[in-house]
Motif scaffolding. Structure first.
Motif, PDB file in Angstrom:
ATOM      1  N   LYS A 283      75.655 -28.550  85.431  1.00 39.24           N
ATOM      2  CA  LYS A 283      74.653 -29.549  85.867  1.00 39.24           C
ATOM      3  C   LYS A 283      73.243 -28.939  85.899  1.00 39.24           C
ATOM      4  O   LYS A 283      73.073 -27.718  85.965  1.00 39.24           O
ATOM      5  N   ILE A 284      72.285 -29.848  85.843  1.00 41.88           N
ATOM      6  CA  ILE A 284      70.872 -29.454  85.978  1.00 41.88           C
ATOM      7  C   ILE A 284      70.427 -29.947  87.355  1.00 41.88           C
ATOM      8  O   ILE A 284      70.782 -31.060  87.761  1.00 41.88           O
ATOM      9  N   ILE A 285      69.643 -29.109  88.045  1.00 39.06           N
ATOM     10  CA  ILE A 285      69.111 -29.526  89.350  1.00 39.06           C
ATOM     11  C   ILE A 285      67.579 -29.517  89.228  1.00 39.06           C
ATOM     12  O   ILE A 285      66.982 -28.459  88.994  1.00 39.06           O
ATOM     13  N   ILE A 286      67.004 -30.707  89.356  1.00 30.80           N
ATOM     14  CA  ILE A 286      65.534 -30.830  89.261  1.00 30.80           C
ATOM     15  C   ILE A 286      64.988 -31.016  90.678  1.00 30.80           C
ATOM     16  O   ILE A 286      65.527 -31.813  91.445  1.00 30.80           O
ATOM     17  N   ILE A 287      63.953 -30.251  91.032  1.00 32.86           N
ATOM     18  CA  ILE A 287      63.263 -30.509  92.306  1.00 32.86           C
ATOM     19  C   ILE A 287      61.818 -30.864  91.955  1.00 32.86           C
ATOM     20  O   ILE A 287      61.068 -30.031  91.423  1.00 32.86           O
ATOM     21  N   ASP A 288      61.470 -32.117  92.160  1.00 28.93           N
ATOM     22  CA  ASP A 288      60.145 -32.618  91.793  1.00 28.93           C
ATOM     23  C   ASP A 288      59.911 -33.910  92.559  1.00 28.93           C
ATOM     24  O   ASP A 288      60.812 -34.370  93.251  1.00 28.93           O
ATOM     25  N   MET A 289      58.746 -34.505  92.375  1.00 26.30           N
ATOM     26  CA  MET A 289      58.501 -35.795  93.044  1.00 26.30           C
ATOM     27  C   MET A 289      59.120 -36.930  92.250  1.00 26.30           C
ATOM     28  O   MET A 289      59.195 -36.853  91.015  1.00 26.30           O
ATOM     29  N   VAL A 290      59.550 -37.975  92.955  1.00 29.17           N
ATOM     30  CA  VAL A 290      59.868 -39.249  92.298  1.00 29.17           C
ATOM     31  C   VAL A 290      58.907 -40.245  92.942  1.00 29.17           C
ATOM     32  O   VAL A 290      59.026 -40.543  94.135  1.00 29.17           O
ATOM     33  N   ILE A 291      57.945 -40.709  92.161  1.00 27.81           N
ATOM     34  CA  ILE A 291      56.887 -41.556  92.758  1.00 27.81           C
ATOM     35  C   ILE A 291      57.510 -42.792  93.400  1.00 27.81           C
ATOM     36  O   ILE A 291      58.368 -43.447  92.804  1.00 27.81           O
ATOM     37  N   GLY A 292      57.125 -43.040  94.621  1.00 24.95           N
ATOM     38  CA  GLY A 292      57.634 -44.218  95.355  1.00 24.95           C
ATOM     39  C   GLY A 292      58.888 -43.906  96.148  1.00 24.95           C
ATOM     40  O   GLY A 292      59.275 -44.680  97.014  1.00 24.95           O
ATOM     41  N   VAL A 293      59.535 -42.769  95.858  1.00 26.25           N
ATOM     42  CA  VAL A 293      60.723 -42.406  96.636  1.00 26.25           C
ATOM     43  C   VAL A 293      60.290 -41.435  97.729  1.00 26.25           C
ATOM     44  O   VAL A 293      60.072 -40.243  97.469  1.00 26.25           O
ATOM     45  N   VAL A 294      60.076 -41.983  98.927  1.00 25.58           N
ATOM     46  CA  VAL A 294      59.710 -41.156 100.072  1.00 25.58           C
ATOM     47  C   VAL A 294      60.485 -41.681 101.269  1.00 25.58           C
ATOM     48  O   VAL A 294      60.769 -42.875 101.353  1.00 25.58           O
ATOM     49  N   MET A 295      60.830 -40.783 102.181  1.00 21.25           N
ATOM     50  CA  MET A 295      61.594 -41.225 103.343  1.00 21.25           C
ATOM     51  C   MET A 295      60.748 -42.139 104.220  1.00 21.25           C
ATOM     52  O   MET A 295      59.542 -41.932 104.352  1.00 21.25           O
ATOM     53  N   ASP A 296      61.337 -43.130 104.822  1.00 18.74           N
ATOM     54  CA  ASP A 296      60.694 -44.084 105.740  1.00 18.74           C
ATOM     55  C   ASP A 296      59.500 -44.814 105.106  1.00 18.74           C
ATOM     56  O   ASP A 296      58.581 -45.235 105.812  1.00 18.74           O
ATOM     57  N   TRP A 326      61.876 -40.978  84.992  1.00 13.25           N
ATOM     58  CA  TRP A 326      62.841 -39.865  85.010  1.00 13.25           C
ATOM     59  C   TRP A 326      64.080 -40.245  84.203  1.00 13.25           C
ATOM     60  O   TRP A 326      64.584 -39.447  83.401  1.00 13.25           O
ATOM     61  N   ARG A 327      64.574 -41.489  84.436  1.00 13.92           N
ATOM     62  CA  ARG A 327      65.792 -41.931  83.750  1.00 13.92           C
ATOM     63  C   ARG A 327      65.597 -41.834  82.225  1.00 13.92           C
ATOM     64  O   ARG A 327      66.459 -41.329  81.509  1.00 13.92           O
ATOM     65  N   ILE A 340      69.689 -39.121  92.636  1.00 12.29           N
ATOM     66  CA  ILE A 340      68.449 -38.709  93.320  1.00 12.29           C
ATOM     67  C   ILE A 340      68.693 -38.623  94.827  1.00 12.29           C
ATOM     68  O   ILE A 340      69.199 -39.563  95.420  1.00 12.29           O
ATOM     69  N   THR A 341      68.339 -37.479  95.426  1.00 10.89           N
ATOM     70  CA  THR A 341      68.391 -37.340  96.893  1.00 10.89           C
ATOM     71  C   THR A 341      66.977 -37.020  97.385  1.00 10.89           C
ATOM     72  O   THR A 341      66.448 -35.941  97.088  1.00 10.89           O
ATOM     73  N   PRO A 342      66.340 -37.969  98.110  1.00  9.89           N
ATOM     74  CA  PRO A 342      64.983 -37.661  98.615  1.00  9.89           C
ATOM     75  C   PRO A 342      65.019 -36.593  99.701  1.00  9.89           C
ATOM     76  O   PRO A 342      65.956 -36.552 100.498  1.00  9.89           O
ATOM     77  N   LEU A 343      64.004 -35.724  99.700  1.00 11.67           N
ATOM     78  CA  LEU A 343      63.872 -34.716 100.755  1.00 11.67           C
ATOM     79  C   LEU A 343      62.834 -35.209 101.753  1.00 11.67           C
ATOM     80  O   LEU A 343      61.982 -36.037 101.407  1.00 11.67           O
ATOM     81  N   VAL A 344      62.831 -34.664 102.956  1.00 14.85           N
ATOM     82  CA  VAL A 344      61.728 -34.947 103.880  1.00 14.85           C
ATOM     83  C   VAL A 344      60.459 -34.466 103.176  1.00 14.85           C
ATOM     84  O   VAL A 344      60.457 -33.399 102.575  1.00 14.85           O
ATOM     85  N   GLY A 345      59.401 -35.259 103.237  1.00 20.11           N
ATOM     86  CA  GLY A 345      58.159 -34.853 102.569  1.00 20.11           C
ATOM     87  C   GLY A 345      57.999 -35.613 101.269  1.00 20.11           C
ATOM     88  O   GLY A 345      58.268 -36.812 101.213  1.00 20.11           O
ATOM     89  N   LEU A 346      57.588 -34.894 100.217  1.00 25.44           N
ATOM     90  CA  LEU A 346      57.151 -35.572  99.004  1.00 25.44           C
ATOM     91  C   LEU A 346      58.146 -35.535  97.860  1.00 25.44           C
ATOM     92  O   LEU A 346      58.030 -36.290  96.907  1.00 25.44           O
ATOM     93  N   ARG A 347      59.084 -34.596  97.929  1.00 24.70           N
ATOM     94  CA  ARG A 347      59.922 -34.352  96.760  1.00 24.70           C
ATOM     95  C   ARG A 347      61.349 -34.850  96.875  1.00 24.70           C
ATOM     96  O   ARG A 347      61.798 -35.219  97.953  1.00 24.70           O
ATOM     97  N   VAL A 352      71.505 -33.750  87.555  1.00 20.19           N
ATOM     98  CA  VAL A 352      71.631 -34.362  86.226  1.00 20.19           C
ATOM     99  C   VAL A 352      72.899 -33.818  85.565  1.00 20.19           C
ATOM    100  O   VAL A 352      73.119 -32.605  85.523  1.00 20.19           O
ATOM    101  N   TYR A 353      73.727 -34.750  85.024  1.00 22.51           N
ATOM    102  CA  TYR A 353      75.043 -34.348  84.494  1.00 22.51           C
ATOM    103  C   TYR A 353      75.127 -34.560  82.987  1.00 22.51           C
ATOM    104  O   TYR A 353      74.656 -35.594  82.483  1.00 22.51           O
ATOM    105  N   PRO A 354      75.784 -33.600  82.270  1.00 24.06           N
ATOM    106  CA  PRO A 354      75.908 -33.750  80.813  1.00 24.06           C
ATOM    107  C   PRO A 354      76.795 -34.960  80.456  1.00 24.06           C
ATOM    108  O   PRO A 354      77.614 -35.356  81.261  1.00 24.06           O
TER     109      PRO A 354
END
Ligand SMILES: C[S@@+](CC[C@H](N)C(=O)[O-])C[C@H]1O[C@@H](n2cnc3c(N)ncnc32)[C@H](O)[C@@H]1O
Ligand SMILES: O=c1cc(-c2ccc(O)cc2)oc2c(O)c(O)ccc12
Length: 354
Positions: A283-296, A326-327, A340-347, A352-354
């Motif tokens: 698998k690939i693990i991307i850590i980046d922003m997803v615009i519009g995906v923010v907690m609360d 992203w898709r 996608i799993t949002p983190l606290v904050g911005l990212r 991602v699976y083959p």
């Protein structure tokens, strides 16, 4: 022509002034860092009076009123707090806690690089760059400096050092959050290549949580040079547009936001070739922003994501992406699924699976 009332125009003036003066938000923050105010308050260990603060900071009496005005603006922005009644003793807030140098969650170096004129002056070039049809292959940063950000190592070694340290200082805090909120993303990963892994801060945080994991830090020669392999961590030089070293998983933290869709598909294809196929759990693990995906649904977090997108516009060939963008690149690179799993904050973390 639209007619506005005088009240509306005065409110608009206040809004416009606020936008114009916004640079004092970053400049007062920088002044606080350069003066080392957070460090002094931290060392003191309890709220500090104004008199103590100016003594410890060696501010002369003749400048004490001027310094009080700086502190008033910093308190207003939530960078320091003061007691409600007397407004005369100062404490750290979570924001100033991040400005303490020398610990793993410090973002001092990150703030310094983002505010460094080498980076911030590229924004002045944006209007002429937007109007010019010739400058499609160069970023505003390259129009200003003659080279892209990762090509400056020989010419501006001090900026490159600051840049690499700045990126590393972001890694400490983010990996802290990742390990607390979605550690399972890395559970069972036998080996991992950190693609564009900088000076190895991210990998060191991973090794702390998963000592058995075999890790490779993969980056350009000027970033890796001088680094020696340690137990379970290899430093490998190369170019992710050519190939990526093999591992069970590939991590891309703050990489793809810096590149165009076309370039991202190339990088992702090289990562896909480096990991086991669908039946063997790569698998690939991307850590980046997803615009519009923010907690609360925090409005100010989306605004910060949009400003980060502007940084990518002036300093890189990339952009901050929403989920649909992203898709598109994930599927174009031949992957079949993502989460996608949002983190606290911005990212967010994007698996991602083959
Ligand atoms: C924004 S920094 C992110 C660093 C690190 N992943 C982090 O989050 O702290 C981008 C990194 O990509 C590296 N990089 C840029 N172009 C590269 C290439 N063609 N091949 C390998 N690494 C590259 C840079 O040297 C830099 O370390
Ligand atoms: O100038 C930058 C800054 C970043 C950056 C910003 C915020 C973060 O939390 C991490 C990294 O990333 C960049 C990048 O990926 C790039 O290709 C060029 C410039 C920058």
């Amino acid at each position: 022509m639209d007619q506005f009332t005088t009240t509306e125009l005065l409110q608009a003036q206040s809004h416009a002034w606020s936008l114009v003066f916004s640079y004092f938000k970053s400049m007062s923050l920088k002044a606080a860092i350069d003066l080392g105010i957070a460090e002094i308050l931290h060392k003191h260990g309890k709220p500090m009076s104004f008199a103590q603060l100016i003594t410890f900071l060696s501010i002369p009496d003749s400048k004490s009123d001027h310094f009080r005005r700086l502190m008033r603006a910093l308190v207003h922005q939530g960078i320091f707090s003061t007691d409600q009644e007397t407004q005369s003793s100062y404490s750290l807030t979570p924001t100033s806690q991040l400005m303490l140098p020398g610990n793993s969650t410090s973002i001092t170096q990150w703030l310094r690089v983002i505010l460094d004129p080498t980076l911030s002056h590229s924004a002045h070039v944006l209007p002429s760059w937007l109007k010019s049809s010739e400058e499609t292959t160069k970023t505003p940063f390259a129009v200003l400096h003659g080279r892209e950000i990762f090509e400056l190592a020989d010419e501006k070694p001090e900026f490159t050092k600051l840049y690499n340290e700045g990126m590393a200082s972001d890694a400490g805090l983010v990996m802290n959050v990742v390990m607390r909120s979605c550690r399972d993303v890395f559970e069972g990963v036998e080996s991992l290549v950190d693609v564009g892994g900088g000076n190895g801060t991210t990998v060191m945080a991973l090794k702390k949580a998963f000592p058995e994991m075999k890790c490779t830090v993969f980056d350009l020669p000027h970033v890796i040079q001088g680094k020696t392999d340690i137990d379970g961590v290899r430093f490998v030089t190369g170019d992710f547009f050519q190939s990526v070293p093999p591992a069970s998983a590939a991590l891309l933290k703050a990489i793809l936001h810096g590149w165009s869709d076309e370039d991202c598909v190339k990088i992702l294809k090289h990562c896909k070739a480096a990991i086991p196929n669908k039946d063997n759990g790569g698998k690939i693990i991307i850590i980046d922003m997803v615009i519009g995906v923010v907690m609360d649904n925090e409005v100010s977090a989306v605004e910060t994501q949009l400003f980060s997108d502007l940084l990518m516009l002036v300093a890189a060939k990339g952009k901050e992406r929403n989920e649909s963008e992203w898709r598109d690149i994930i599927f174009a690179a031949g992957f079949t699924n993502y989460k996608i799993t949002p983190l606290v904050g911005l990212r967010s973390v994007i698996e991602v699976y083959p």
